[in-house]
Design an enzyme around this catalytic site. Structure first.
Site, PDB file in Angstrom:
ATOM      1  N   LYS A 199     -25.343  69.410  34.625  1.00 36.24           N
ATOM      2  CA  LYS A 199     -25.467  67.977  34.321  1.00 36.24           C
ATOM      3  C   LYS A 199     -26.130  67.783  32.951  1.00 36.24           C
ATOM      4  O   LYS A 199     -25.686  66.975  32.136  1.00 36.24           O
ATOM      5  CB  LYS A 199     -26.323  67.328  35.418  1.00 36.24           C
ATOM      6  N   THR A 206     -36.283  55.324  46.342  1.00 36.15           N
ATOM      7  CA  THR A 206     -36.646  54.569  47.540  1.00 36.15           C
ATOM      8  C   THR A 206     -37.240  55.532  48.564  1.00 36.15           C
ATOM      9  O   THR A 206     -36.575  56.481  48.982  1.00 36.15           O
ATOM     10  CB  THR A 206     -35.402  53.872  48.100  1.00 36.15           C
ATOM     11  N   PHE A 229     -34.197  47.803  41.665  1.00 36.61           N
ATOM     12  CA  PHE A 229     -33.303  46.870  42.365  1.00 36.61           C
ATOM     13  C   PHE A 229     -31.992  46.809  41.597  1.00 36.61           C
ATOM     14  O   PHE A 229     -31.528  45.741  41.200  1.00 36.61           O
ATOM     15  CB  PHE A 229     -33.950  45.476  42.451  1.00 36.61           C
ATOM     16  N   GLU A 234     -25.062  48.988  41.518  1.00 34.80           N
ATOM     17  CA  GLU A 234     -24.069  49.790  40.817  1.00 34.80           C
ATOM     18  C   GLU A 234     -23.060  48.864  40.174  1.00 34.80           C
ATOM     19  O   GLU A 234     -22.677  47.856  40.758  1.00 34.80           O
ATOM     20  CB  GLU A 234     -23.377  50.747  41.789  1.00 34.80           C
ATOM     21  N   LYS A 265     -38.944  46.885  48.612  1.00 33.54           N
ATOM     22  CA  LYS A 265     -37.610  47.443  48.373  1.00 33.54           C
ATOM     23  C   LYS A 265     -36.776  47.434  49.662  1.00 33.54           C
ATOM     24  O   LYS A 265     -35.636  46.964  49.692  1.00 33.54           O
ATOM     25  CB  LYS A 265     -37.760  48.858  47.819  1.00 33.54           C
ATOM     26  N   GLY A 293     -20.943  48.592  51.849  1.00 36.58           N
ATOM     27  CA  GLY A 293     -21.038  50.055  51.774  1.00 36.58           C
ATOM     28  C   GLY A 293     -22.003  50.420  50.670  1.00 36.58           C
ATOM     29  O   GLY A 293     -22.884  49.638  50.326  1.00 36.58           O
ATOM     30  N   CYS A 323     -26.909  52.455  49.053  1.00 36.89           N
ATOM     31  CA  CYS A 323     -28.216  51.853  49.333  1.00 36.89           C
ATOM     32  C   CYS A 323     -28.282  51.079  50.644  1.00 36.89           C
ATOM     33  O   CYS A 323     -29.097  51.391  51.503  1.00 36.89           O
ATOM     34  CB  CYS A 323     -28.622  50.929  48.191  1.00 36.89           C
ATOM     35  N   LYS A 360     -27.998  53.119  53.922  1.00 39.92           N
ATOM     36  CA  LYS A 360     -29.109  54.073  54.014  1.00 39.92           C
ATOM     37  C   LYS A 360     -30.434  53.339  54.226  1.00 39.92           C
ATOM     38  O   LYS A 360     -31.236  53.717  55.082  1.00 39.92           O
ATOM     39  CB  LYS A 360     -29.143  54.878  52.707  1.00 39.92           C
ATOM     40  N   ARG A 365     -19.350  56.159  48.630  1.00 42.43           N
ATOM     41  CA  ARG A 365     -20.253  56.416  49.761  1.00 42.43           C
ATOM     42  C   ARG A 365     -20.288  55.214  50.704  1.00 42.43           C
ATOM     43  O   ARG A 365     -20.488  54.089  50.270  1.00 42.43           O
ATOM     44  CB  ARG A 365     -21.661  56.750  49.249  1.00 42.43           C
TER      45      ARG A 365
HETATM   46  C1  UDX Z   1     -27.676  47.230  46.307  1.00 44.21           C
HETATM   47  C2  UDX Z   1     -28.714  46.149  45.957  1.00 44.21           C
HETATM   48  O1  UDX Z   1     -28.050  44.945  45.587  1.00 44.21           O
HETATM   49  C3  UDX Z   1     -29.624  46.646  44.862  1.00 44.21           C
HETATM   50  O2  UDX Z   1     -30.624  45.688  44.570  1.00 44.21           O
HETATM   51  C4  UDX Z   1     -30.253  47.930  45.390  1.00 44.21           C
HETATM   52  O3  UDX Z   1     -31.328  48.382  44.704  1.00 44.21           O
HETATM   53  C5  UDX Z   1     -29.164  48.960  45.614  1.00 44.21           C
HETATM   54  O4  UDX Z   1     -28.310  48.437  46.621  1.00 44.21           O
HETATM   55  P1  UDX Z   1     -25.351  48.048  45.361  1.00 44.21           P
HETATM   56  O5  UDX Z   1     -25.276  48.887  46.593  1.00 44.21           O
HETATM   57  O6  UDX Z   1     -25.046  48.685  44.069  1.00 44.21           O
HETATM   58  O7  UDX Z   1     -26.800  47.382  45.211  1.00 44.21           O
HETATM   59  O8  UDX Z   1     -24.295  46.866  45.520  1.00 44.21           O
HETATM   60  P2  UDX Z   1     -24.277  45.331  45.912  1.00 44.21           P
HETATM   61  O9  UDX Z   1     -23.630  44.582  44.796  1.00 44.21           O
HETATM   62  O10 UDX Z   1     -25.570  44.862  46.361  1.00 44.21           O
HETATM   63  O11 UDX Z   1     -23.207  45.349  47.105  1.00 44.21           O
HETATM   64  C6  UDX Z   1     -23.401  46.147  48.262  1.00 44.21           C
HETATM   65  C7  UDX Z   1     -22.265  45.987  49.218  1.00 44.21           C
HETATM   66  O12 UDX Z   1     -22.291  44.707  49.803  1.00 44.21           O
HETATM   67  C8  UDX Z   1     -20.857  46.137  48.633  1.00 44.21           C
HETATM   68  O13 UDX Z   1     -20.080  46.931  49.501  1.00 44.21           O
HETATM   69  C9  UDX Z   1     -20.324  44.729  48.563  1.00 44.21           C
HETATM   70  O14 UDX Z   1     -18.920  44.682  48.686  1.00 44.21           O
HETATM   71  C10 UDX Z   1     -21.004  44.104  49.759  1.00 44.21           C
HETATM   72  N1  UDX Z   1     -21.179  42.651  49.658  1.00 44.21           N
HETATM   73  C11 UDX Z   1     -22.011  42.121  48.715  1.00 44.21           C
HETATM   74  C12 UDX Z   1     -20.517  41.812  50.539  1.00 44.21           C
HETATM   75  O15 UDX Z   1     -19.771  42.261  51.419  1.00 44.21           O
HETATM   76  N2  UDX Z   1     -20.730  40.455  50.441  1.00 44.21           N
HETATM   77  C13 UDX Z   1     -21.553  39.911  49.520  1.00 44.21           C
HETATM   78  O16 UDX Z   1     -21.691  38.674  49.511  1.00 44.21           O
HETATM   79  C14 UDX Z   1     -22.214  40.765  48.621  1.00 44.21           C
END
Ligand code: UDX
Length: 434
Positions: free
Chosen positions: A36, A119, A148, A151, A200, A253, A256, A259, A324
């Site tokens: 990496k 976390t 926070f 992705e 968190k 999914g 985060c 998990k 994931r």
């Molecule tokens: C999340 C948190 O938002 C972030 O603050 C944390 O530190 C890491 O986890 P992330 O997993 O990257 O971020 O994605 P996020 O945009 O939050 O979406 C998570 C999942 O929720 C996705 O699968 C998305 O499709 C779903 N989602 C999100 C919904 O189904 N409906 C929504 O209204 C919002």
């Protein structure tokens, strides 16, 4: 400006490194994975995150990449721990990489602050501090500084954060860490270590709860004739509720939410508390991913064997190659088990998916995936799917069923073209018969 070390050149580590360099700090990013580090030193980026490569390139003179812990640790005042903490089979967080980072700490010299961004279960900071004291590392102060970052928009989330949380026992240490974020215009909340750790988990669990809640409302909307999109809009106008994270769909999914929700349930359970609400959040999410199968059967008949189903979007959400806990993985697995022929397409996640779900055929484009398909499921709302040429799709699909798993397609337009289109929590629209 301060000199920092970022331990772990994964997702959180690289974003932290790039953004801290952008704020003007010099830093060393360290990862034990030599391949990496080689990639990074050659100008490559081992993960997909929009804007990250550019930000690292723009700040390259302030970032050094190394796989040598003693070099990385010795020169810095602030050590950010950004290693991953995957779940163990029992649902607890695997902290071995954190302990490994601590094992590599420099001997008694300098005035270091160990800052955990990973976390970690509530209470971990306390254990780490006890361990540091036992090893005689009184020169190392401890801070919990959770991230926070979403992705796909991690850089914006870092640079335009809603808040920075700094959990520390000593106000002087908290102040030094807060100063590292001086270029970011947001509230800094200073707390004790355990509360920072809990913020968190509680934030992610609350957001996941919001999603499972709106998904259950969607399911009831389907049964009662209401439209969840309008319902969510009406709810979101109440400022106590807010419009965010109320998009019904086929489940959350990612690395985060699943998990962290499980880990919080586990943390509660380990301390003797049964967190009932989270059980429902998890179960609703699992069922939500599977409800698509019922919808397909309603339109294609109970026998999916031999039917060709196109999955548009495989990543757990747009703008990432991360699969994931993605709904696509569950869906593809269920469809294959039903004997369907699954053709998947995603702009960037196919390589990851291929390793995880063998048996799926991967297409080079949306149209290739739709060619000959009996039904299409929009799994991830990538922008390129929003203006697909559905008239062309109509010509090349064997049957014209669309399940819009994210409620982003224009169902009326699709119906007018002759598709039967079903969203989540909206009334199915059947094709017009001439
Ligand atoms: C999340 C948190 O938002 C972030 O603050 C944390 O530190 C890491 O986890 P992330 O997993 O990257 O971020 O994605 P996020 O945009 O939050 O979406 C998570 C999942 O929720 C996705 O699968 C998305 O499709 C779903 N989602 C999100 C919904 O189904 N409906 C929504 O209204 C919002």
């Amino acid at each position: 400006m301060s000199r920092l070390t970022v331990v772990g050149a994964g997702y959180v580590g690289l974003v932290t490194a790039a953004c801290m360099a952008e704020l003007g700090h010099d830093l060393v990013a360290m990862d034990l994975d030599e391949a990496k580090i080689r990639t990074l030193n050659q100008g490559g980026i081992p993960i997909y995150e929009p804007g990250l490569a550019e930000l690292i390139a723009a700040n390259r003179q302030r970032i050094e990449f190394t796989s040598d812990p003693s070099h990385a640790y010795s020169s810095s005042e602030f050590l950010f721990i950004c290693v991953d903490t995957p779940p163990t089979p029992s649902g607890d967080a695997d902290l071995s990489r954190i302990w490994q980072a601590i094992d590599n700490l420099p001997p008694d010299e300098g005035n270091h602050v160990l800052i955990t961004k990973s976390t970690v279960p509530v209470g971990t900071g306390g254990h780490v501090q006890a361990e540091l004291a036992q090893r005689g590392y009184s020169h190392i102060a401890y801070v919990s500084n959770p991230e926070f970052l979403r992705e796909g928009s991690a850089i914006a989330d870092f640079m335009h954060a809603d808040r920075v949380v700094v959990g520390a026992d000593k106000p002087e240490v908290a102040r030094r860490v807060a100063e590292l974020y001086a270029g970011i215009d947001c509230p800094v909340l200073t707390t004790d270590v355990a509360s920072a750790e809990m913020i968190k988990y509680a934030s992610n669990a609350f957001l996941a709860t919001k999603i499972s809640f709106i998904n259950e409302i969607a399911n009831v909307c389907e049964a009662t004739g209401a439209d969840v999109k309008v319902v969510a809009e009406g709810m979101g106008l109440d400022h106590r509720i807010g419009p965010h994270f109320l998009q019904a769909g086929i489940g959350y999914g990612g690395s985060c939410f699943p998990k962290d929700v499980s880990a919080l349930k586990q943390i509660a359970g380990n301390s003797g508390y049964h967190f009932q609400l989270l059980n429902a959040v998890i179960e609703v999410n699992e069922l939500q991913k599977r409800r698509v199968i019922g919808k397909l059967k309603r339109h294609l008949g109970d026998e999916l064997r031999g039917k060709q189903i196109a999955l548009l979007g495989l990543a757990f959400k747009p703008n990432t190659d991360d699969i994931r806990q993605a709904s696509s993985v569950v869906l593809a697995g269920r469809l294959l088990a039903e004997g369907a022929h699954v053709v998947g397409y995603d702009p960037v996640a196919i390589d990851n998916m291929r390793e995880t779900v063998p048996g799926v055929e991967y297409a080079a484009s949306s149209m290739d995936a739709l060619q000959g398909s009996d039904a299409c499921v929009l799994v991830t709302e990538w922008e390129e799917f929003l203006d697909l040429d559905w008239a062309q799709a109509k010509e090349i699909m064997a049957q014209h069923i669309v399940v819009d798993g994210r409620n982003v397609l224009d169902a009326a337009a699709l119906t007018a073209l002759g598709f039967t289109c079903e969203g989540v929590g909206t009334r199915p629209r059947r094709r017009h018969h001439a």
